[in-house]
Design a protein around this motif. Structure first.
Motif, PDB file in Angstrom:
ATOM      1  N   ILE A  28       1.024  -1.125   0.017  1.00  0.00           N
ATOM      2  CA  ILE A  28      -0.063  -0.300  -0.055  1.00  0.00           C
ATOM      3  C   ILE A  28       0.698   1.340   0.063  1.00  0.00           C
ATOM      4  O   ILE A  28       0.521   2.120  -0.636  1.00  0.00           O
ATOM      5  CB  ILE A  28      -0.913   0.032   1.114  1.00  0.00           C
ATOM      6  N   GLU A  29       1.806   1.173   0.723  1.00  0.00           N
ATOM      7  CA  GLU A  29       2.541   2.719   1.003  1.00  0.00           C
ATOM      8  C   GLU A  29       3.378   2.800  -0.178  1.00  0.00           C
ATOM      9  O   GLU A  29       3.534   3.910  -0.888  1.00  0.00           O
ATOM     10  CB  GLU A  29       3.467   2.441   2.293  1.00  0.00           C
ATOM     11  N   LYS A  30       4.374   1.860  -0.576  1.00  0.00           N
ATOM     12  CA  LYS A  30       5.342   2.097  -1.496  1.00  0.00           C
ATOM     13  C   LYS A  30       5.065   1.621  -2.954  1.00  0.00           C
ATOM     14  O   LYS A  30       5.689   2.137  -3.969  1.00  0.00           O
ATOM     15  CB  LYS A  30       6.645   1.664  -1.177  1.00  0.00           C
ATOM     16  N   GLU A  31       4.256   0.474  -2.811  1.00  0.00           N
ATOM     17  CA  GLU A  31       4.323  -0.172  -4.147  1.00  0.00           C
ATOM     18  C   GLU A  31       3.029   0.309  -5.069  1.00  0.00           C
ATOM     19  O   GLU A  31       2.807  -0.133  -6.256  1.00  0.00           O
ATOM     20  CB  GLU A  31       4.067  -1.563  -4.046  1.00  0.00           C
ATOM     21  N   VAL A  32       2.230   1.130  -4.699  1.00  0.00           N
ATOM     22  CA  VAL A  32       0.889   1.481  -5.177  1.00  0.00           C
ATOM     23  C   VAL A  32       1.438   2.456  -6.498  1.00  0.00           C
ATOM     24  O   VAL A  32       0.765   2.145  -7.494  1.00  0.00           O
ATOM     25  CB  VAL A  32       0.144   2.130  -4.521  1.00  0.00           C
ATOM     26  N   ALA A  50      -9.856  -3.366  -0.787  1.00  0.00           N
ATOM     27  CA  ALA A  50     -10.031  -2.658  -2.007  1.00  0.00           C
ATOM     28  C   ALA A  50      -8.702  -2.641  -2.725  1.00  0.00           C
ATOM     29  O   ALA A  50      -8.684  -2.707  -3.996  1.00  0.00           O
ATOM     30  CB  ALA A  50     -10.217  -1.144  -1.534  1.00  0.00           C
ATOM     31  N   GLN A  51      -7.475  -2.545  -2.007  1.00  0.00           N
ATOM     32  CA  GLN A  51      -6.317  -2.620  -2.922  1.00  0.00           C
ATOM     33  C   GLN A  51      -6.015  -4.043  -3.474  1.00  0.00           C
ATOM     34  O   GLN A  51      -5.592  -4.255  -4.606  1.00  0.00           O
ATOM     35  CB  GLN A  51      -5.057  -2.228  -2.129  1.00  0.00           C
ATOM     36  N   HIS A  62      -6.138  -7.898  -7.866  1.00  0.00           N
ATOM     37  CA  HIS A  62      -6.776  -9.404  -8.355  1.00  0.00           C
ATOM     38  C   HIS A  62      -7.415  -9.155  -9.887  1.00  0.00           C
ATOM     39  O   HIS A  62      -7.502 -10.056 -10.664  1.00  0.00           O
ATOM     40  CB  HIS A  62      -7.807  -9.583  -7.358  1.00  0.00           C
ATOM     41  N   LYS A  63      -8.251  -7.821 -10.001  1.00  0.00           N
ATOM     42  CA  LYS A  63      -8.757  -7.593 -11.403  1.00  0.00           C
ATOM     43  C   LYS A  63      -7.810  -7.572 -12.246  1.00  0.00           C
ATOM     44  O   LYS A  63      -7.751  -8.203 -13.307  1.00  0.00           O
ATOM     45  CB  LYS A  63      -9.524  -6.498 -11.007  1.00  0.00           C
ATOM     46  N   GLU A  64      -6.626  -7.039 -12.126  1.00  0.00           N
ATOM     47  CA  GLU A  64      -5.363  -7.139 -12.946  1.00  0.00           C
ATOM     48  C   GLU A  64      -5.087  -8.499 -13.599  1.00  0.00           C
ATOM     49  O   GLU A  64      -4.767  -8.546 -14.822  1.00  0.00           O
ATOM     50  CB  GLU A  64      -4.380  -6.164 -12.643  1.00  0.00           C
ATOM     51  N   LEU A  65      -4.923  -9.409 -12.500  1.00  0.00           N
ATOM     52  CA  LEU A  65      -4.547 -10.656 -12.756  1.00  0.00           C
ATOM     53  C   LEU A  65      -5.584 -11.489 -13.554  1.00  0.00           C
ATOM     54  O   LEU A  65      -5.344 -12.120 -14.409  1.00  0.00           O
ATOM     55  CB  LEU A  65      -4.374 -11.325 -11.356  1.00  0.00           C
TER      56      LEU A  65
END
Length: 121
Positions: free
Chosen positions: A21-25, A65-66, A71-74
């Protein structure tokens, strides 16, 4: 990204979720459609997020939510016939069902299907 994968491997899901959440978004949006290992990073991020959402009730919506976004992208990659994604998507489907607290038999079946799918390669 490596810290997230290692967090997933060693069961430190909350650390992996916070990193996701913090860095990888920001990196997530840049990786979208990128290299072949992008789905591997997405999978481990999503796994950490789902696992943390199951245990951390106070921030469940944020993690969920994240995780849904990744998951939607996969799932989209699976629909586009990406051969590296089916076993990732099947395990994440089981995690999503466990988070939604579906019947135990249904969740067990999804986990068994994911194991079978992963064993096939």
């Amino acid at each position: 990204a490596c810290k997230t994968i290692l967090s997933s491997f060693f069961g430190r899901y909350e650390l992996g979720a916070h990193l996701a959440i913090e860095k990888e978004v920001l990196k997530f949006m840049k990786i979208k459609g990128g290299s072949f290992d992008a789905q591997l990073f997405w999978f481990h991020r999503c796994l950490c997020l789902y696992a943390t959402a199951r245990t951390n009730k106070t921030k469940k919506k944020q993690f969920k939510a994240q995780a849904k976004r990744i998951h939607k992208e996969l799932t989209n990659a699976l629909k586009n016939k990406n051969p590296n994604v089916p076993h990732h998507a099947s395990l994440l489907n089981a995690e999503k069902a466990a988070l939604a607290q579906k019947k135990n038999q249904d969740v067990k079946k999804l986990y068994n299907d994911a194991i079978t799918m992963s064993a096939r390669g």
